[in-house]
Design a protein around this motif. Sequence first.
Motif, PDB file in Angstrom:
ATOM      1  N   ASN A   1       0.807  -1.229   0.000  1.00 18.56           N
ATOM      2  CA  ASN A   1       0.000   0.000   0.000  1.00 18.56           C
ATOM      3  C   ASN A   1       0.837   1.275   0.000  1.00 18.56           C
ATOM      4  O   ASN A   1       0.589   2.167  -0.816  1.00 18.56           O
ATOM      5  N   PRO A   2       1.831   1.418   0.888  1.00 17.63           N
ATOM      6  CA  PRO A   2       2.661   2.610   0.785  1.00 17.63           C
ATOM      7  C   PRO A   2       3.479   2.641  -0.499  1.00 17.63           C
ATOM      8  O   PRO A   2       3.755   3.712  -1.049  1.00 17.63           O
ATOM      9  N   TYR A   3       3.845   1.467  -0.998  1.00 16.36           N
ATOM     10  CA  TYR A   3       4.662   1.410  -2.220  1.00 16.36           C
ATOM     11  C   TYR A   3       3.907   2.017  -3.403  1.00 16.36           C
ATOM     12  O   TYR A   3       4.440   2.858  -4.124  1.00 16.36           O
ATOM     13  N   ILE A   4       2.657   1.586  -3.594  1.00 16.66           N
ATOM     14  CA  ILE A   4       1.891   2.118  -4.719  1.00 16.66           C
ATOM     15  C   ILE A   4       1.542   3.590  -4.490  1.00 16.66           C
ATOM     16  O   ILE A   4       1.410   4.365  -5.442  1.00 16.66           O
ATOM     17  N   THR A   5       1.450   4.007  -3.220  1.00 17.53           N
ATOM     18  CA  THR A   5       1.129   5.404  -2.913  1.00 17.53           C
ATOM     19  C   THR A   5       2.251   6.338  -3.335  1.00 17.53           C
ATOM     20  O   THR A   5       2.004   7.413  -3.896  1.00 17.53           O
ATOM     21  N   ILE A   6       3.507   5.952  -3.073  1.00 20.16           N
ATOM     22  CA  ILE A   6       4.644   6.840  -3.346  1.00 20.16           C
ATOM     23  C   ILE A   6       5.368   6.479  -4.642  1.00 20.16           C
ATOM     24  O   ILE A   6       6.419   7.053  -4.941  1.00 20.16           O
ATOM     25  N   LEU A   7       4.798   5.557  -5.425  1.00 21.07           N
ATOM     26  CA  LEU A   7       5.443   5.161  -6.678  1.00 21.07           C
ATOM     27  C   LEU A   7       5.423   6.278  -7.708  1.00 21.07           C
ATOM     28  O   LEU A   7       6.218   6.290  -8.635  1.00 21.07           O
ATOM     29  N   GLY A   8       4.528   7.229  -7.561  1.00 22.28           N
ATOM     30  CA  GLY A   8       4.433   8.361  -8.476  1.00 22.28           C
ATOM     31  C   GLY A   8       3.998   9.600  -7.730  1.00 22.28           C
ATOM     32  O   GLY A   8       4.051   9.644  -6.499  1.00 22.28           O
ATOM     33  N   PRO A   9       3.534  10.631  -8.434  1.00 22.33           N
ATOM     34  CA  PRO A   9       3.083  11.866  -7.783  1.00 22.33           C
ATOM     35  C   PRO A   9       1.974  11.607  -6.773  1.00 22.33           C
ATOM     36  O   PRO A   9       1.061  10.821  -7.025  1.00 22.33           O
TER      37      PRO A   9
END
Length: 402
Positions: A122-130
């Motif tokens: 969940n945090p990974y996909i959150t900060i993967l882009g803007p």
Amino acid sequence: MSENKNYLVPITFLGLLFFSCGFALGINSLLVPVLQESLSVPSAGAYLLIGATFIPFLIFGYPAGQLVKLIGYKRTIAVAFLMFAISFGILIFSAKQESFVLFLVASFCCGTANAFLQTAINPYITILGPIDSAAKRISIMGICNKLAWPVSPLFITLVAGEHFTITQLDKPFYIIIAMFLGLGVLSLMAPLPEVKAAGEDESEESTSAEDAQVSQYANSKTSIFQFPHLMLGALAIFFYVGAETISLATLIDYAKALGLDNANNYSWITPLCISVGYVAGIILIPKYLSQTRALQICTGIAIVGTLCVVLLPGKLSVFSIGIIAVGCSLMWPAFWPLSMQDLGKFTKSGSSILTMGLIGGAAVTLLYGVFKDHFGPQNAYWICLPCFLYIAFFAFKGHKLR
């Protein structure tokens, strides 16, 4: 903040991971009525099975975040899939022994695996882009997750037969064990770059004004508990997961309680309706609709849906759960970016706090089972109303508090 790169391959793999989470949780929607019939378990006891799946989020949410810090996202994902494989081995043993207590233990182990997996992805996909388009990425993941819920009951029915007993669950579970072990190995080889949120990397100079501002704000804090918007976000996730789990996991049981034919077919209502909301989020966020506004609109829809479920008769009531599902659709995608914003060096710890909020899937669902036993299956859905009213507070006010 991660640069705006082409993350098509990582997003595709993450979609597979979110699908596996939904697949594992979706098995409960089939096990609840099966255990009620096979072991004569009351509703409150049967829904304790779902509760046991979510309790580990409170216990292991923080340790999972520390593991991510220690070994990184990819290795944590691999560890989670190994835990899943072990958990389904316990489920096989539980089925052979026809022991409800062992089923609870197995569900707890599955929940532990899910806690570690959710803390990583969940945090990974959150900060993967803007950050302002995080809800769009999470919406894509949500489609993968929610469409997997009805797939697992269909898969088990296909392998074990239409009218199976709990002692015939070993064959489908052996296949699932092999699948999860394969996913664990695949995750180690997957091209997932290590990413960091704005202001998270203290060893490097900030490369943007945003990073500098976030670092200054986060560095002024000495504890993760000093971010009020994060704490309120975790509580919002608590209520959201509880209400959404009810909408996902009770459809078959509710349709049977109303005496509707082919009750298993109603399991598609919630995943399909949630997916409609996710598609809207992918199209509208952030170009036409901000994450905050999407959360506010969806909260209103969920409140209306809850009232329809408890007030309308028969099939109309069942299909109204789909309205709740549409309302729930963009809540999860909005909670993460709104709650994790400005955490800087506390980002990974913050994800642990949010993951712990998933304990709501245990507490609220168990209360639903108690309400069902005492007030009937339809009136039990009143439990969703206070959940959505709090989420409305977070959507309009709580996420702004600093």
